[in-house]
Write an enzyme that holds these catalytic residues in place. Structure first.
Site, mmCIF file in Angstrom:
data_model
loop_
_atom_site.group_PDB
_atom_site.id
_atom_site.type_symbol
_atom_site.label_atom_id
_atom_site.label_comp_id
_atom_site.label_asym_id
_atom_site.label_seq_id
_atom_site.Cartn_x
_atom_site.Cartn_y
_atom_site.Cartn_z
ATOM 1 C CB CYS A 2 -0.912 0.015 1.225
ATOM 2 S SG CYS A 2 -1.922 -1.464 1.391
ATOM 3 N NE ARG A 27 4.564 1.703 -1.165
ATOM 4 C CZ ARG A 27 5.739 1.205 -0.791
ATOM 5 N NH1 ARG A 27 6.823 1.489 -1.493
ATOM 6 N NH2 ARG A 27 5.856 0.450 0.267
ATOM 7 C CD1 TRP A 73 -1.639 -5.187 -4.596
ATOM 8 C CD2 TRP A 73 -1.380 -6.274 -2.673
ATOM 9 N NE1 TRP A 73 -1.427 -6.503 -4.888
ATOM 10 C CE2 TRP A 73 -1.272 -7.201 -3.731
ATOM 11 C CE3 TRP A 73 -1.258 -6.733 -1.357
ATOM 12 C CZ2 TRP A 73 -1.039 -8.554 -3.515
ATOM 13 C CZ3 TRP A 73 -1.031 -8.087 -1.155
ATOM 14 C CH2 TRP A 73 -0.915 -8.980 -2.215
ATOM 15 C CG ASN A 99 2.395 -0.781 3.555
ATOM 16 O OD1 ASN A 99 1.948 -1.878 3.268
ATOM 17 N ND2 ASN A 99 3.541 -0.330 3.064
ATOM 18 N N GLY A 100 0.739 -2.952 5.852
ATOM 19 C CA GLY A 100 1.250 -4.101 6.595
ATOM 20 C C GLY A 100 0.139 -5.031 7.014
ATOM 21 C CD GLU A 486 12.640 -10.706 -15.513
ATOM 22 O OE1 GLU A 486 12.187 -9.543 -15.529
ATOM 23 O OE2 GLU A 486 12.466 -11.480 -14.555
ATOM 24 C CE LYS A 490 9.709 -7.711 -16.046
ATOM 25 N NZ LYS A 490 9.645 -8.713 -15.037
ATOM 26 C CD GLU A 493 6.058 -9.296 -13.379
ATOM 27 O OE1 GLU A 493 6.281 -9.074 -12.175
ATOM 28 O OE2 GLU A 493 6.803 -8.908 -14.287
ATOM 29 C CG HIS A 509 13.727 -34.370 -19.267
ATOM 30 N ND1 HIS A 509 14.018 -35.708 -19.144
ATOM 31 C CD2 HIS A 509 14.848 -33.794 -19.772
ATOM 32 C CE1 HIS A 509 15.249 -35.937 -19.542
ATOM 33 N NE2 HIS A 509 15.780 -34.786 -19.926
ATOM 34 C CE LYS A 608 9.071 -1.385 -9.429
ATOM 35 N NZ LYS A 608 9.410 -2.058 -10.691
#
Length: 613
Positions: A2, A27, A73, A99-100, A486, A490, A493, A509, A608
């Site tokens: 947040c 955030r 968030w 926040n938390g 990566e 991307k 996301e 495999h 983020k």
């Protein structure tokens, strides 16, 4: 997670807070709200983004010279108007943003309910604001004292800001495991935020709260700082180095695209003052004091999450290859829960863009308790990791606003490359001629990234062809295996397309069963020791009618004959290939997401900076 903003002083708070919330929206963007002090507390909040909050407020009164704001968030409680912050106490006297996560909120809530408190939301935050109110009422104490007592009963992580209509203009803030920065204005006013981005416009003088610290902000009075045990603390004022223009889009449609195109500069800045190829010098000043610890380490353990974990994998290859020191790369979120074996001979390196990642910080605390040397690689000056670790290096990527990390990844890999080269030189595990060649090779990377960015038009064509695909497979070998991971991350996301990254040789495999004429397969097939092996893997894909997108070195003809699409990038030494090969993959993800109508900078369900476990 947040985003928190606050202001108290002589100016109108609303414009400062709303602008700050926009800067912090990366955030969290499930809901947003503000509380303003003027003849009582005016609370305005709603589900959605900050733009939705602005529309909701419209012509409503939003005056006041003290206020707090929050962009959320969601953790406890689904995103809706009621669960949005700020939260008001039952009597209406207090408002709080948070926040938390308060881990023992349920037991506190039940006790408060037994005392007659009624709760409107599903959040742990509403429990905390009512706990503070209960203490303030029973102890007949100031707001700051009530906050201090309440936090002594709380288990969990928090950055909080509290206002009381009984103490107009006063903001009480506190921190544990979630970031909070206080800006000190020139006119006796105060600014505060989850990071410095909303503050830099108004002041360069900031105080970073440490865990367990509480501050009382009263306009025109000195900052009062103390700990949970009531011990007074002398604030240490830092000078911000951030520039305001770094926080703007600069003509690009999205922050992510701007940050992709900033990589020639951000990689150069991460090497500046650290690499002198002509003189044969590589030096990381922030790690110099712990150089002997690194050189004599039994092993180096890299802890990270997400994109930083992928950078760590590249770091493992680099350090083991060049310095011959054993390296393990761990998911920070799993590290401390598997009871790892740690000793004083181990060096633990934490990698984090924000420097605030909760899981990574927890891993560092565990390593510190075992006597290991802890170092950090992060992007944000003054962040918690930079203050917690024994030493480390900043990446100098500049602010990264897009939620999907791009320039932070290449900057992290750059710093890891410098570290591996430095250690290899000092351990004598790199021949002098090879060392010199690699220094010049790394020095050329910014210009090679510049050339790789010129594939943008071709990447757009490929994106148009595959934007409606439901699955992607990314393959790479050696140093390019982490690049495949990566690239897949991307795409997941920001475009919400399922994608997986695999070592190319592992395809047979299991994943080979998925390949058909509808499955796009992205293969990183740059020149290097594994090139012929990758060519064989490509033939396996084509034999099953897979659609192939290949990232190849300039001038490649062998793969080009087999691939449906080829993207040529400048040839470089294999160990630096991740720095160049990742560029077209970032562009591919970006353009596919734009074409699918996705919110590139603020993808759904993501934040983020992950400051809760």
């Amino acid at each position: 997670m947040c985003g928190i903003v606050g202001y108290t002083g002589k100016n109108e708070a609303y414009p400062i807070i709303i602008k700050g919330l926009k800067r912090l929206e990366y955030r969290g963007y499930d809901s947003a709200g503000i509380a303003l002090m003027k003849n009582g507390i005016n609370l305005l909040k709603c589900k959605g983004k900050v733009a939705d909050l602005e529309h909701f407020i419209g012509e409503k009164d939003h005056s006041g010279s003290a206020g707090i704001g929050h962009t959320r968030w969601a953790t406890h409680g689904e995103p809706n108007d009621v669960n949005a912050h700020p939260h008001r106490s039952m009597s209406g006297e207090l408002v709080l943003i948070h926040n938390g996560i308060i881990e023992n909120y349920d037991s506190i809530k039940k006790e408060l309910q037994n005392r007659g408190y009624v709760f409107m939301s599903e959040t742990d935050t509403e429990v905390l604001v009512n706990l503070i109110e209960e203490i303030k009422k029973n102890e007949v104490c100031s707001l700051s004292e009530a906050v201090r007592i309440a936090l002594s009963e709380v288990i969990g992580a928090y950055a909080i800001v509290v206002m009381s209509d009984q103490e107009p203009g006063t903001l009480v803030v506190a921190k544990k495991s979630s970031p909070l920065v206080i800006g000190i204005g020139s006119e006796g006013d105060y600014y505060l935020a989850s990071d410095a981005t909303p503050i830099v416009e108004y002041t360069k003088n900031v105080v970073y709260l440490e865990d367990g610290e509480i501050a009382e902000l009263i306009p025109g009075k000195d900052l009062k700082l103390f700990d949970i045990k009531k011990k007074a603390i002398t604030p240490y004022i830092h000078a911000l180095e951030m520039q305001l223009e770094q926080l703007e889009k600069g003509g690009y449609d999205h922050f992510m695209l701007k940050e992709i195109f900033e990589q020639p500069r951000s990689v150069h800045d991460s090497m500046r003052g650290r690499l002198n190829a002509s003189a044969g010098i590589v030096h990381l000043g922030g790690m110099a004091e712990y150089e002997q610890k690194l050189l004599n380490a039994n092993r180096i353990i890299i802890v990270a999450c997400g994109t930083s974990w992928h950078a760590g994998l590249v770091g493992e290859y680099l350090i083991e290859d060049l310095a011959r020191i054993p390296v393990e790369v761990e998911y920070a979120s799993e590290f401390r829960y598997r009871n790892p074996i740690l000793t004083e001979k181990d060096v633990v390196i934490a990698i984090s863009q924000s420097g605030e990642t909760a899981d990574t910080l927890a891993a560092l605390e565990l390593a510190k308790s075992k006597g290991s040397t802890i170092l950090g690689i992060c992007n944000v000056v003054g962040s918690t990791i930079s203050r917690t670790t024994d030493g480390g290096s900043y990446t100098h990527a500049g602010p990264e606003i897009g939620v999907a990390s791009t320039k932070a990844f290449t900057s992290q890999v750059t710093v890891l490359s410098l570290l591996a080269l430095s250690l290899g030189q000092k351990r004598g595990t790199i021949e002098r001629s090879k060392f010199q060649r690699l220094l010049f090779g790394l020095n050329e990377i910014p210009s090679k990234i510049e050339r790789a960015l010129k594939t943008d038009d071709l990447v757009k064509v490929i994106a148009e062809r595959f934007k409606d695909s439901s699955n992607f497979l990314y393959l790479g070998r050696g140093y390019c295996f982490p690049v495949a991971l990566e690239g897949a991350l991307k795409l997941k996301e920001i475009s919400y397309i399922h994608a997986e990254g695999y070592p190319a040789a592992e395809m047979k495999h299991g994943p080979i069963a998925l390949i058909d004429a509808d499955m796009p397969v992205v293969v990183i097939a740059t020149k290097g020791p594994s090139y012929e092996k990758v060519v064989s893997n490509i033939q396996e894909v084509k034999a099953r009618k897979g659609v192939l997108i290949a990232i190849v070195s300039e001038g490649d003809t062998q793969v080009k004959e087999m691939a449906d699409f080829t993207i040529e990038i400048p040839e470089t030494d294999e160990i630096f290939s991740p720095l160049v090969a990742s560029i077209p993959l970032q562009l591919l993800s970006y353009h596919i997401a734009v074409m699918r109508g996705c919110n590139v900078d603020q993808p759904r369900n993501l934040a983020k900076s992950v400051t809760v476990e």
